[in-house]
Design a protein around this motif. Sequence first.
Motif, PDB file in Angstrom:
ATOM      1  N   ARG A   1      -1.291   8.874  -9.591  1.00  0.00           N
ATOM      2  CA  ARG A   1      -1.719  10.245  -9.857  1.00  0.00           C
ATOM      3  C   ARG A   1      -1.780  10.466 -11.359  1.00  0.00           C
ATOM      4  O   ARG A   1      -0.835  10.117 -12.084  1.00  0.00           O
ATOM      5  CB  ARG A   1      -0.726  11.219  -9.212  1.00  0.00           C
ATOM      6  CG  ARG A   1      -1.007  12.682  -9.489  1.00  0.00           C
ATOM      7  CD  ARG A   1      -0.008  13.589  -8.794  1.00  0.00           C
ATOM      8  NE  ARG A   1       1.368  13.401  -9.226  1.00  0.00           N
ATOM      9  CZ  ARG A   1       1.888  13.894 -10.360  1.00  0.00           C
ATOM     10  NH1 ARG A   1       1.130  14.582 -11.207  1.00  0.00           N
ATOM     11  NH2 ARG A   1       3.162  13.692 -10.654  1.00  0.00           N
TER      12      ARG A   1
ATOM     13  N   ARG B   1       1.199   5.734  -4.445  1.00  0.00           N
ATOM     14  CA  ARG B   1      -0.031   6.383  -4.891  1.00  0.00           C
ATOM     15  C   ARG B   1       0.013   6.511  -6.397  1.00  0.00           C
ATOM     16  O   ARG B   1       1.086   6.574  -7.004  1.00  0.00           O
ATOM     17  CB  ARG B   1      -0.222   7.751  -4.241  1.00  0.00           C
ATOM     18  CG  ARG B   1       0.680   8.830  -4.807  1.00  0.00           C
ATOM     19  CD  ARG B   1       0.337  10.194  -4.273  1.00  0.00           C
ATOM     20  NE  ARG B   1       1.115  11.200  -4.990  1.00  0.00           N
ATOM     21  CZ  ARG B   1       0.824  12.473  -5.017  1.00  0.00           C
ATOM     22  NH1 ARG B   1      -0.208  12.929  -4.348  1.00  0.00           N
ATOM     23  NH2 ARG B   1       1.568  13.314  -5.696  1.00  0.00           N
TER      24      ARG B   1
ATOM     25  N   ASN C   1       7.058  11.251  -2.752  1.00  0.00           N
ATOM     26  CA  ASN C   1       6.331  10.945  -3.993  1.00  0.00           C
ATOM     27  C   ASN C   1       7.264  10.832  -5.195  1.00  0.00           C
ATOM     28  O   ASN C   1       7.114  11.509  -6.199  1.00  0.00           O
ATOM     29  CB  ASN C   1       5.231  11.973  -4.232  1.00  0.00           C
ATOM     30  CG  ASN C   1       4.183  11.922  -3.144  1.00  0.00           C
ATOM     31  OD1 ASN C   1       3.786  10.834  -2.720  1.00  0.00           O
ATOM     32  ND2 ASN C   1       3.760  13.067  -2.667  1.00  0.00           N
TER      33      ASN C   1
ATOM     34  N   THR D   1       0.799  -1.222   0.000  1.00  0.00           N
ATOM     35  CA  THR D   1       0.000   0.000   0.000  1.00  0.00           C
ATOM     36  C   THR D   1       0.833   1.275   0.000  1.00  0.00           C
ATOM     37  O   THR D   1       0.279   2.351  -0.007  1.00  0.00           O
ATOM     38  CB  THR D   1      -0.938   0.010   1.224  1.00  0.00           C
ATOM     39  OG1 THR D   1      -0.160  -0.075   2.411  1.00  0.00           O
ATOM     40  CG2 THR D   1      -1.910  -1.145   1.160  1.00  0.00           C
TER      41      THR D   1
END
Length: 175
Positions: free
Chosen positions: A9, A7, A73, A4
């Motif tokens: 995007r 992310r 990120n 997990t």
Amino acid sequence: MSETQFRLRQCGPGDEQMLSLVGGASFLEAFADVLDAPDILAHFHKNHSPEMYEKYMAMPTGRVTVAEVPPGNVPVGYIICCEPDFPIETLPSDYELRRIYLLHRFQGLGIGKALMDRAIEYTRELGRKRLILGVYGKNHAAIRFYEKAGFTQIGERFFTVGSTTHHDAVMAREV
């Protein structure tokens, strides 16, 4: 890293340099033992320039999504989806997964599956019925990944990188 810790995007203006970096690194990882250095560089400059990514993002039905990991990120992979461009007959209900790239050390963490799921979502959102892709015919790990995702081979194409011609399997799945 757990499954997990990433992310997804959707990309937009300003992401071209980052996509170029990840695209070039992924291509080098995948083909360093297949292609000569001059061919890799020529392919990089032609297909992984920031301008090419800008072009994909500007397409009316083009969709580009990046996978990022903490901290900060950092981009580790992406997908590009767009209208099909294959030397086989395609239908108006087809959509292409032009690229799904993921740095090797981040494979097996669920990121590739999440990127594939996003490509399928884009296909459905556009009202398309079939997602198609091309994969280097000797990339057996990628072919297994696509088969696990429900793809089957529907054709083939040949392409030239530098001085060598290569074979791609063209694969598809209904969505």
